[in-house]
Design a protein around this motif. Structure first.
Motif, short mmCIF file in Angstrom:
data_model
loop_
_atom_site.label_atom_id
_atom_site.label_comp_id
_atom_site.label_asym_id
_atom_site.label_seq_id
_atom_site.Cartn_x
_atom_site.Cartn_y
_atom_site.Cartn_z
N LYS A 198 0.83 -1.21 0.00
CA LYS A 198 0.00 0.00 0.00
C LYS A 198 0.86 1.26 0.00
O LYS A 198 0.50 2.28 -0.62
CB LYS A 198 -0.95 0.01 1.20
CG LYS A 198 -1.92 1.18 1.22
CD LYS A 198 -2.87 1.11 2.40
CE LYS A 198 -3.91 2.22 2.34
NZ LYS A 198 -3.30 3.58 2.34
N VAL A 201 1.72 1.94 -3.56
CA VAL A 201 0.57 2.43 -4.32
C VAL A 201 0.30 3.89 -3.95
O VAL A 201 0.07 4.74 -4.83
CB VAL A 201 -0.67 1.55 -4.08
CG1 VAL A 201 -1.91 2.19 -4.68
CG2 VAL A 201 -0.45 0.16 -4.66
N TYR A 213 4.36 -4.12 -11.92
CA TYR A 213 4.32 -5.15 -10.88
C TYR A 213 4.39 -6.54 -11.51
O TYR A 213 3.46 -6.99 -12.17
CB TYR A 213 3.03 -5.01 -10.06
CG TYR A 213 3.07 -5.78 -8.76
CD1 TYR A 213 3.83 -5.33 -7.69
CD2 TYR A 213 2.37 -6.97 -8.61
CE1 TYR A 213 3.88 -6.03 -6.49
CE2 TYR A 213 2.41 -7.68 -7.42
CZ TYR A 213 3.16 -7.20 -6.37
OH TYR A 213 3.22 -7.91 -5.19
N ILE A 230 -1.34 -6.71 -7.14
CA ILE A 230 -1.28 -5.35 -6.63
C ILE A 230 -2.66 -4.71 -6.63
O ILE A 230 -2.93 -3.78 -5.87
CB ILE A 230 -0.28 -4.50 -7.46
CG1 ILE A 230 0.06 -3.20 -6.69
CG2 ILE A 230 -0.82 -4.20 -8.85
CD1 ILE A 230 1.19 -2.41 -7.30
N TYR A 231 -3.58 -5.26 -7.44
CA TYR A 231 -4.92 -4.69 -7.51
C TYR A 231 -5.77 -5.03 -6.28
O TYR A 231 -6.90 -4.56 -6.16
CB TYR A 231 -5.62 -5.13 -8.80
CG TYR A 231 -4.84 -4.75 -10.03
CD1 TYR A 231 -4.42 -3.44 -10.24
CD2 TYR A 231 -4.50 -5.71 -10.99
CE1 TYR A 231 -3.68 -3.08 -11.36
CE2 TYR A 231 -3.77 -5.37 -12.12
CZ TYR A 231 -3.35 -4.06 -12.29
OH TYR A 231 -2.62 -3.71 -13.40
N ALA A 236 -4.87 0.92 -6.94
CA ALA A 236 -3.76 0.41 -7.75
C ALA A 236 -4.08 0.42 -9.24
O ALA A 236 -3.17 0.53 -10.07
CB ALA A 236 -3.37 -0.98 -7.30
N CYS A 239 -2.58 3.24 -11.12
CA CYS A 239 -1.14 3.50 -11.14
C CYS A 239 -0.28 2.28 -11.44
O CYS A 239 0.95 2.38 -11.37
CB CYS A 239 -0.70 4.10 -9.80
SG CYS A 239 -0.84 2.97 -8.39
N ALA A 240 -0.88 1.12 -11.78
CA ALA A 240 -0.06 -0.08 -11.91
C ALA A 240 -0.43 -0.92 -13.12
O ALA A 240 -1.60 -1.05 -13.48
CB ALA A 240 -0.17 -0.94 -10.65
#
Length: 409
Positions: A198, A201, A213, A230-231, A236, A239-240
């Protein structure tokens, strides 16, 4: 006159695993009767699951009949596989994705190396150190890494992962635009908890950065409290980008298949401040430069999610994780410091007495006839460590431990 891309000339002469192969081949030439146990390159040894083989045979038969023959497939992957991924890999974890946010590829290595095609060269890169070499080398090839000076690239922020910080780096205090994270980690075999993830993120959202990631080893996680994606962290998807692979999950190292998730919520800026969808850009890139994974391969990947396939794949993962436990327990009993091997198929071994990793590699090869991977090849913070993989045959793992015990004592 044709000119070369001179960024390639900045790269070190050899890829890490080519260096290892060269040293091993030289040793074999000098000692042709030596019986080596190879625990270096992380290639799998167990055959594909029966459910996967059956599915691929059925797909092959389809291509032999006019009424079921298929030619070019969709560059982003067949819907049957994308839906299976969403249903089994993400929905059970409360993650909602749409099919066109999932892009099927020929293995995570390709997409982790190619994703930079859609990002500007002025971005500053942050990498965990040690790190899988492809992340850095692919950025160096396009000129984004800067210059190589004393083993470090000038436009890359190295974020040390050490035993002191539990192999989870601190968020950087300088500008970083693109961050590479890999958990469970290759090479250290260590993991990241939801609280630590976290922080990354939150940092990316605050700094308008993008996290790459790599979740290629998530199937090896044994601890139910650890995140597989990561979701699972709120925000996230803004940004991922996440990368997955069937290579280590289901033994597809030779078959080649994986997938990348690029959420529609994820955007990046142009020089004038306009926000652009990275999902749309990646789709455009793939349609131009990638013809898609084969139909046979994707049917095999789909079978990984069948009831039979899931159980058969879990059996293979248990086999490799038992290898990891055997190695971890044996090496610890020899008085060595070891990390990883509990939620990942890698053992990160601290070399005794601070011995340089290449020196320890060569001594272990010469005196114990066991091959590992020197930690220094993964980055500056890898010095003083050696990576061993659990992907070998059980008998080989046990034999390697017997040889190391005899040698170290």
């Amino acid at each position: 006159m044709a000119f070369v891309n001179e960024n390639f000339l900045k790269l070190p002469d050899n890829y890490l695993f080519s260096d290892i192969a060269g040293k091993v081949n030289a040793f074999k030439k000098e000692h042709p009767g030596a019986d080596l146990v190879r625990l270096g390159i992380g290639d799998v040894t167990q055959p594909l699951a029966p459910a996967v083989i059956e599915a691929m045979h059925r797909a092959t038969d389809e291509l032999a009949r006019k009424e079921t023959f298929r030619g070019y497939g969709p560059e982003h992957g067949y819907d049957f596989l994308r839906e299976a991924i969403i249903t089994h890999d993400f929905a059970p974890r409360g993650i909602r994705l749409e099919a066109d946010e999932v892009f099927i590829n020929d293995g995570a290595k390709s997409d982790t190396g190619n994703i930079g095609d859609i990002l500007g060269l002025d971005n500053r890169i942050g990498v965990t150190d040690p790190i899988y070499p492809v992340y850095i080398d692919s950025n160096a090839m396009c000129g984004r890494a800067g210059e190589l000076r004393q083993g470090r690239w000038t436009n890359i922020v190295y974020m040390p992962c050490t035993r002191e910080n539990g192999f989870v780096p601190e968020v950087p205090d300088s500008r970083v635009d693109i961050i590479y994270l890999c958990y469970p980690n290759n090479p250290t075999g260590t993991v990241i908890g939801k609280g630590e993830l976290k922080k990354w993120v939150d940092y990316a959202l605050d700094k308008d950065a993008i996290i790459m990631y790599d979740a290629a080893y998530e199937a090896y996680i044994q601890d139910p409290s650890l995140p597989h994606s990561i979701y699972e962290i709120e925000g996230a998807k803004k940004c991922a980008i996440e990368f997955h692979s069937y290579s280590k999950t289901a033994g597809f190292t030779g078959v080649r298949c994986g997938y990348t998730v690029v959420p529609k919520e994820l955007t990046a800026a142009t020089a004038t401040g306009e926000r652009v969808s990275l999902n749309a850009l990646w789709n455009r890139r793939q349609c131009t430069k990638f013809n898609g994974a084969s139909y046979i391969t994707q049917r095999g990947a789909e079978a990984v999610y069948s009831p039979e396939g899931r159980e058969q794949v879990r059996d293979v993962i248990r086999y490799y994780m038992t290898n990891a436990r055997i190695m971890r327990e044996a090496l610890s009993s020899f008085g060595l410091q070891v990390f990883g091997g509990e939620n990942a198929p890698y053992i990160w071994l601290q070399t005794p007495d601070g011995k340089p990793s290449w020196t320890f590699f060569e001594e272990m090869l010469r005196e114990a006839h066991v091959v590992g991977t020197p930690g220094a090849g993964f980055g500056p913070s890898g010095e003083g460590y050696l990576r061993l993989t659990a992907f070998g045959e059980r008998a080989d793992c046990e034999e390697a431990m017997r040889r190391l015990e005899k040698w170290l004592k």
